[in-house]
Write an enzyme that holds these catalytic residues in place. Structure first.
Site, short mmCIF file in Angstrom:
data_model
loop_
_atom_site.label_atom_id
_atom_site.label_comp_id
_atom_site.label_asym_id
_atom_site.label_seq_id
_atom_site.Cartn_x
_atom_site.Cartn_y
_atom_site.Cartn_z
N GLU A 42 0.88 -1.18 -0.08
CA GLU A 42 -0.05 0.12 0.21
C GLU A 42 1.07 1.37 -0.01
O GLU A 42 1.87 1.38 0.35
CB GLU A 42 -0.86 0.01 1.48
CG GLU A 42 -1.88 -1.07 1.36
CD GLU A 42 -2.89 -1.13 0.48
OE1 GLU A 42 -3.09 0.16 -0.33
OE2 GLU A 42 -3.78 -1.90 0.26
N TYR A 70 4.51 -4.19 -8.56
CA TYR A 70 3.36 -4.52 -9.01
C TYR A 70 3.54 -5.29 -10.33
O TYR A 70 2.69 -6.29 -10.61
CB TYR A 70 2.12 -3.54 -8.92
CG TYR A 70 1.33 -3.34 -7.98
CD1 TYR A 70 2.24 -2.25 -6.93
CD2 TYR A 70 0.41 -3.73 -7.43
CE1 TYR A 70 1.67 -1.92 -6.04
CE2 TYR A 70 -0.44 -3.39 -6.16
CZ TYR A 70 0.32 -2.52 -5.34
OH TYR A 70 -0.20 -2.10 -4.37
N VAL A 81 -12.11 1.67 -14.19
CA VAL A 81 -12.60 1.02 -13.25
C VAL A 81 -12.37 1.42 -11.87
O VAL A 81 -11.15 1.82 -11.66
CB VAL A 81 -12.09 -0.55 -13.36
CG1 VAL A 81 -12.77 -1.47 -12.09
CG2 VAL A 81 -12.33 -1.16 -14.66
N ASN A 126 -13.87 2.58 -5.16
CA ASN A 126 -14.00 3.32 -4.21
C ASN A 126 -13.59 5.04 -4.71
O ASN A 126 -12.46 5.27 -4.85
CB ASN A 126 -13.06 2.93 -3.16
CG ASN A 126 -13.00 3.74 -1.71
OD1 ASN A 126 -13.94 4.39 -1.61
ND2 ASN A 126 -11.94 3.76 -1.08
N TYR A 186 -6.95 3.62 -21.12
CA TYR A 186 -7.44 3.46 -19.86
C TYR A 186 -6.98 4.29 -18.91
O TYR A 186 -5.66 4.63 -18.68
CB TYR A 186 -6.90 1.96 -19.42
CG TYR A 186 -7.43 1.30 -18.23
CD1 TYR A 186 -8.92 1.07 -18.00
CD2 TYR A 186 -6.92 1.55 -16.99
CE1 TYR A 186 -9.40 0.75 -16.53
CE2 TYR A 186 -7.08 1.38 -15.45
CZ TYR A 186 -8.47 1.08 -15.65
OH TYR A 186 -9.08 0.62 -14.26
N TYR A 202 4.85 4.49 -6.61
CA TYR A 202 3.44 3.75 -6.29
C TYR A 202 2.69 3.64 -7.65
O TYR A 202 1.95 4.68 -8.04
CB TYR A 202 2.77 4.59 -5.36
CG TYR A 202 1.44 3.85 -5.00
CD1 TYR A 202 1.59 2.56 -4.23
CD2 TYR A 202 0.44 4.50 -4.98
CE1 TYR A 202 0.17 2.06 -4.03
CE2 TYR A 202 -0.87 3.86 -4.74
CZ TYR A 202 -0.87 2.52 -4.02
OH TYR A 202 -2.03 1.86 -3.70
N GLU A 246 -1.34 -1.94 -9.95
CA GLU A 246 -2.02 -3.02 -10.93
C GLU A 246 -3.04 -2.30 -11.93
O GLU A 246 -3.18 -2.50 -13.00
CB GLU A 246 -2.89 -4.16 -10.22
CG GLU A 246 -4.09 -3.60 -9.60
CD GLU A 246 -3.99 -2.58 -8.46
OE1 GLU A 246 -3.13 -2.66 -7.86
OE2 GLU A 246 -5.19 -2.13 -8.24
N LYS A 247 -3.30 -0.96 -11.55
CA LYS A 247 -4.00 -0.03 -12.40
C LYS A 247 -3.15 -0.03 -13.82
O LYS A 247 -3.94 0.15 -14.86
CB LYS A 247 -4.36 1.17 -11.86
CG LYS A 247 -5.33 1.19 -10.73
CD LYS A 247 -5.42 2.50 -9.88
CE LYS A 247 -6.41 2.20 -8.47
NZ LYS A 247 -5.80 1.07 -7.59
#
Ligand SMILES: *[C@@H]1O[C@H](CO)[C@@H](O)[C@H](O)[C@H]1NC(C)=O
Ligand SMILES: *[C@@H]1O[C@H](CO)[C@@H](O)[C@H](O)[C@H]1NC(C)=O
Ligand SMILES: *[C@@H]1O[C@H](CO)[C@@H](O)[C@H](O)[C@H]1NC(C)=O
Length: 356
Positions: A131, A162, A186, A189, A235, A246, A249-250
């Protein structure tokens, strides 16, 4: 000595016999020497192995409760990593060389550090998290407890990105999936205060953006994500918080693995370029305004040749995604000898937040 006896015998033989015997003698000598050398080697090899032994890695609790069933020799059987004893039986604490603690379960109280048990002086405690600092909870309580870090950060002792690009040994031939939708996102949250939400709100007024996930009431299951996103020209690989390294996976999964072009929001472009080719993505910061970004995306989608150039890197690299926790834990053994022998994270909280 057999050699001198043989030499004495030679003198009493005729020349022909002698030549044959000579050959025999040389072969015998070679045999004796090679035997003694290999014996010495095998002794020293065995001694070295005994000194080094196996490295025992204890997983104190499995990340996110995803318990893995470990084979007897998991690292060798599954990943061909030798000399690595990966265990999750807590009664082996006193024998472990390395103990791995995943931050999430320490924070939510599912698990706790064994501070009441004796700690062998050479044992290394690893703090593991994927995280960003915004989602790690309070780390100030962990000062002076951990020896190594295992995170996505490039200056972690054990780096766990990742995803990564692996150079191909022969040129690959990548087929770009057929495109239908301009931009996709996508999001499960949605928080309006996040930077990514502001950018999305502006962008959707300028170009069509298909939104999936719980927030949009269009959740995608694991089988649907890649095929659906693959049909999008772009995307929105927008990170939930902006920190150096950071990159999640996005980008790696949702964009790269699906076969689309990522529009990234995260650390500066230079930080992305440390991981991926500069012509593999579009950075929100490349544009003075969201209007300019929208115009660029529209133009690029209608210029086939230029759009396809964003896939050129794929003939030289393929995408490797973070695969399994046990594989990553076995990797600790591979670099064990190179990890710092003495280290203490006196202020883990500051370390996790610091800029290079
Ligand atoms: C854990 O190790 C202890 C001691 O070696 C052993 O008695 C116990 O059966 C093990 N537990 C599991 C679940 O394998
Ligand atoms: C890649 O595939 C296309 C279409 O299948 C083909 O025309 C082309 O020759 C291939 N290129 C290479 C380098 O294999
Ligand atoms: C590991 O960290 C602990 C706690 O700070 C410390 O007592 C120990 O000396 C460290 N071990 C090594 C080998 O650096």
């Amino acid at each position: 000595m057999p050699v001198s006896n043989a030499a004495a015998a030679v003198s009493s033989m005729d020349f022909k016999k002698c030549r044959k015997f000579h050959v025999f003698l040389v072969l015998a000598l070679v045999f004796v020497i090679s035997c003694s050398v290999s014996y010495k080697w095998s002794i020293s090899g065995r001694r070295q192995e005994a000194v080094r032994g196996k490295v025992t890695i204890l997983v104190w609790h499995w990340p996110f409760g995803n318990i893995s069933t470990l084979q007897k020799d998991e690292c060798w059987d599954s990943y061909h990593v030798p000399g690595c004893n990966l265990v999750d039986n807590r009664s082996l604490l006193s024998q472990a060389d390395v103990v791995v603690y995943h931050n999430r379960e320490l924070q939510n109280g599912v698990s706790k550090l064994p501070l009441d048990l004796p700690r062998p002086p050479a044992q290394k405690w690893v703090w593991l998290s994927l995280e960003s600092p915004s989602n790690n909870g309070d780390l100030r309580q962990y000062g002076g407890l951990f020896n190594w870090t295992m995170t996505y950060q490039s200056d972690a002792d054990i780096c766990l990105p990742y995803g990564e690009l692996i150079p191909r040994t022969t040129k690959g031939n990548y087929t770009i999936p057929a495109k239908q939708t301009l931009a996709c996102w996508v999001v499960s949250n949605f928080q309006s205060s996040q930077k990514r939400s502001e950018v999305y709100m502006s962008l959707k007024n300028l170009i069509p953006v298909e939104v999936y996930g719980h927030w949009a009431n269009k959740p995608l299951n694991d089988e649907q994500v890649l095929p659906i996103i693959s049909q999008c020209y772009f995307y929105l690989a927008f990170e939930n918080s902006v920190y150096r390294d950071y990159i999640t996976e996005k980008l790696w999964y949702n964009a790269f693995l699906a076969g689309t072009v990522p529009v990234v929001l995260g650390p500066p472009r230079a930080n992305y370029e440390a991981y991926i080719p500069k012509d593999s993505f579009i950075h929100v910061d490349d544009f003075a305004s969201i209007t300019e970004l929208a115009t660029f995306l529209n133009e690029l989608a209608s210029d086939k040749e230029r759009y396809n150039s964003y896939f050129r890197w794929r003939s030289d690299y393929y995408v490797k995604i973070f695969h399994s926790w046990s594989e990553e834990f076995c990797k600790i053994c591979k670099i064990y000898e190179r990890l710092p022998p003495r280290k203490i994270y006196d202020d883990l909280d500051s370390w996790s937040r610091h800029e290079p």
